[in-house]
Write a protein that holds these residues in place. Sequence first.
Motif, PDB file in Angstrom:
ATOM      1  N   ASP A 112      11.168   4.957  12.526  1.00 38.00           N
ATOM      2  CA  ASP A 112      11.995   6.109  12.471  1.00 38.00           C
ATOM      3  C   ASP A 112      11.527   7.510  12.869  1.00 38.00           C
ATOM      4  N   GLU A 113      12.177   8.536  12.908  1.00 37.19           N
ATOM      5  CA  GLU A 113      11.698   9.811  13.425  1.00 37.19           C
ATOM      6  C   GLU A 113      10.446  10.184  12.859  1.00 37.19           C
ATOM      7  N   ASP A 114      10.276   9.808  11.528  1.00 31.43           N
ATOM      8  CA  ASP A 114       8.949  10.184  11.019  1.00 31.43           C
ATOM      9  C   ASP A 114       7.741   9.451  11.358  1.00 31.43           C
ATOM     10  N   GLY A 115       7.791   8.330  12.017  1.00 28.08           N
ATOM     11  CA  GLY A 115       6.791   7.745  12.455  1.00 28.08           C
ATOM     12  C   GLY A 115       6.409   6.475  11.748  1.00 28.08           C
ATOM     13  N   PHE A 116       7.149   6.252  10.503  1.00 29.58           N
ATOM     14  CA  PHE A 116       6.854   5.117   9.837  1.00 29.58           C
ATOM     15  C   PHE A 116       7.571   3.840  10.222  1.00 29.58           C
ATOM     16  N   LEU A 117       7.246   2.701   9.945  1.00 35.91           N
ATOM     17  CA  LEU A 117       7.925   1.461   9.868  1.00 35.91           C
ATOM     18  C   LEU A 117       8.491   1.194   8.724  1.00 35.91           C
ATOM     19  N   TYR A 118       9.950   0.971   8.572  1.00 34.90           N
ATOM     20  CA  TYR A 118      10.682   0.795   7.146  1.00 34.90           C
ATOM     21  C   TYR A 118      11.012  -0.653   7.264  1.00 34.90           C
ATOM     22  N   PHE A 119      10.704  -1.115   6.010  1.00 35.60           N
ATOM     23  CA  PHE A 119      10.992  -2.533   5.622  1.00 35.60           C
ATOM     24  C   PHE A 119      11.929  -2.446   4.510  1.00 35.60           C
ATOM     25  N   LYS A 120      13.048  -3.247   4.730  1.00 35.60           N
ATOM     26  CA  LYS A 120      13.983  -3.600   3.650  1.00 35.60           C
ATOM     27  C   LYS A 120      13.371  -4.264   2.456  1.00 35.60           C
ATOM     28  N   VAL A 121      13.609  -3.971   1.243  1.00 37.58           N
ATOM     29  CA  VAL A 121      13.257  -4.484   0.055  1.00 37.58           C
ATOM     30  C   VAL A 121      14.436  -5.642  -0.354  1.00 37.58           C
ATOM     31  N   ASP A 122      13.939  -6.661  -0.401  1.00 36.38           N
ATOM     32  CA  ASP A 122      14.803  -8.095  -0.764  1.00 36.38           C
ATOM     33  C   ASP A 122      15.489  -8.015  -1.973  1.00 36.38           C
ATOM     34  N   ASN A 123      16.604  -8.050  -2.341  1.00 38.69           N
ATOM     35  CA  ASN A 123      17.370  -8.503  -3.802  1.00 38.69           C
ATOM     36  C   ASN A 123      17.100  -7.423  -4.633  1.00 38.69           C
ATOM     37  N   ARG A 128      -4.051  13.114 -14.108  1.00 36.30           N
ATOM     38  CA  ARG A 128      -4.759  13.296 -15.517  1.00 36.30           C
ATOM     39  C   ARG A 128      -5.432  11.838 -15.732  1.00 36.30           C
ATOM     40  N   PRO A 129      -6.728  11.899 -16.053  1.00 38.84           N
ATOM     41  CA  PRO A 129      -7.435  12.987 -16.547  1.00 38.84           C
ATOM     42  C   PRO A 129      -7.887  14.097 -15.421  1.00 38.84           C
ATOM     43  N   ARG A 130      -8.099  15.159 -15.665  1.00 47.37           N
ATOM     44  CA  ARG A 130      -8.297  16.125 -14.783  1.00 47.37           C
ATOM     45  C   ARG A 130      -9.852  15.935 -14.211  1.00 47.37           C
ATOM     46  N   GLY A 131      -9.945  16.294 -12.987  1.00 49.37           N
ATOM     47  CA  GLY A 131     -11.260  16.254 -12.426  1.00 49.37           C
ATOM     48  C   GLY A 131     -11.762  14.836 -11.804  1.00 49.37           C
ATOM     49  N   LYS A 132     -10.821  13.923 -11.861  1.00 47.76           N
ATOM     50  CA  LYS A 132     -10.877  12.513 -11.140  1.00 47.76           C
ATOM     51  C   LYS A 132     -10.425  12.823  -9.756  1.00 47.76           C
ATOM     52  N   GLU A 133     -11.352  12.343  -8.842  1.00 45.45           N
ATOM     53  CA  GLU A 133     -11.138  12.456  -7.277  1.00 45.45           C
ATOM     54  C   GLU A 133     -10.303  11.177  -6.842  1.00 45.45           C
ATOM     55  N   LEU A 134      -9.794  10.248  -7.560  1.00 47.46           N
ATOM     56  CA  LEU A 134      -9.192   8.968  -7.400  1.00 47.46           C
ATOM     57  C   LEU A 134      -7.576   9.358  -7.063  1.00 47.46           C
ATOM     58  N   GLY A 135      -7.074   8.473  -6.246  1.00 47.34           N
ATOM     59  CA  GLY A 135      -5.924   8.391  -5.724  1.00 47.34           C
ATOM     60  C   GLY A 135      -5.422   7.073  -5.309  1.00 47.34           C
ATOM     61  N   THR A 136      -4.089   6.861  -5.116  1.00 46.25           N
ATOM     62  CA  THR A 136      -3.761   5.913  -4.627  1.00 46.25           C
ATOM     63  C   THR A 136      -2.628   5.962  -3.413  1.00 46.25           C
ATOM     64  N   SER A 137      -2.036   4.984  -2.899  1.00 48.45           N
ATOM     65  CA  SER A 137      -1.232   4.879  -1.533  1.00 48.45           C
ATOM     66  C   SER A 137       0.263   5.175  -2.157  1.00 48.45           C
ATOM     67  N   VAL A 138       1.092   6.219  -1.740  1.00 45.18           N
ATOM     68  CA  VAL A 138       2.401   6.271  -2.202  1.00 45.18           C
ATOM     69  C   VAL A 138       3.223   6.219  -0.906  1.00 45.18           C
ATOM     70  N   TYR A 139       4.472   5.772  -0.814  1.00 38.64           N
ATOM     71  CA  TYR A 139       5.399   5.409   0.516  1.00 38.64           C
ATOM     72  C   TYR A 139       6.600   6.008   0.396  1.00 38.64           C
ATOM     73  N   PRO A 140       6.956   6.592   1.771  1.00 43.90           N
ATOM     74  CA  PRO A 140       8.258   7.202   1.892  1.00 43.90           C
ATOM     75  C   PRO A 140       9.378   5.946   1.541  1.00 43.90           C
ATOM     76  N   THR A 141      10.486   6.461   1.121  1.00 43.33           N
ATOM     77  CA  THR A 141      11.696   5.477   0.967  1.00 43.33           C
ATOM     78  C   THR A 141      12.903   6.054   1.344  1.00 43.33           C
ATOM     79  N   LYS A 142      13.752   4.964   1.722  1.00 39.51           N
ATOM     80  CA  LYS A 142      15.031   5.491   2.219  1.00 39.51           C
ATOM     81  C   LYS A 142      16.164   4.525   1.378  1.00 39.51           C
ATOM     82  N   VAL A 143      17.201   5.241   1.083  1.00 39.60           N
ATOM     83  CA  VAL A 143      18.340   4.455   0.418  1.00 39.60           C
ATOM     84  C   VAL A 143      19.512   4.439   1.377  1.00 39.60           C
ATOM     85  N   ASP A 144      19.955   3.245   1.626  1.00 39.16           N
ATOM     86  CA  ASP A 144      21.092   3.187   2.566  1.00 39.16           C
ATOM     87  C   ASP A 144      22.336   3.464   1.832  1.00 39.16           C
ATOM     88  N   ASP A 145      23.530   3.526   2.539  1.00 46.40           N
ATOM     89  CA  ASP A 145      24.857   3.595   1.666  1.00 46.40           C
ATOM     90  C   ASP A 145      25.158   2.472   0.782  1.00 46.40           C
TER      91      ASP A 145
END
Length: 195
Positions: A29-40, A156-173
């Motif tokens: 897509d224009e945003d540079g991501f590859l979009y994969f359709k979620v099955d079912n 939360r808890p505050r002060g933790k420098e951990l994180g994880t991956s989030v992903y952009p989504t698209k919902v079709d018509d």
Amino acid sequence: MKLISLTSSGEIQERDASDDETGPTGHADEDGFLYFKVDNILSTDLYDWSNGYVRSDSSPKIARKRRRVTPSYEDAGTPSSASGGKAKTGRVVKVNEEDIALFRFGDEVLAVKEKCPHQGGPLHLGDIEVLPDRSVCVRCPWHNWCVDLTTGNVRRPRGKELGTSVYPTKVDDDKSISVGFPKFSSRYFEGEEDF
């Protein structure tokens, strides 16, 4: 629309969407991501948390009281008539060889890596909270760590420098969901997957 796919030899191939689809595909897509359709799963199949989220208060006393009245996550998958028959949880799906937790908040679908960055708890079973700054977070059912669903940062808890991956989504018509990734999973190139 152009689709990007892997050939049986592992090469990336770009082709028109009207061509016959085989193997794992995603469209760039224009945003540079590859979009994969979620099955079912359609967006309307997901529980809508926009009216049933937990309002967050940073007070530990309030948090302890909230934990006592929040149903256990073993019961969270039980559909109720109040939720339109949908289980009051997220859903875990495998997209691009990653386990992803999907949540619906109004018309938006939010996607985060399924495992909590703390100790690997199942985020799809967590409650959705809206923090005072209006951040939408998921609270891990194991230790109540809150993960921001737009940044992946632990709030939360505050002060933790951990994180994880989030992903952009698209919902079709047609309410189908696609999840965006910066690239194909490296597992496709290691010979572990059949096409």
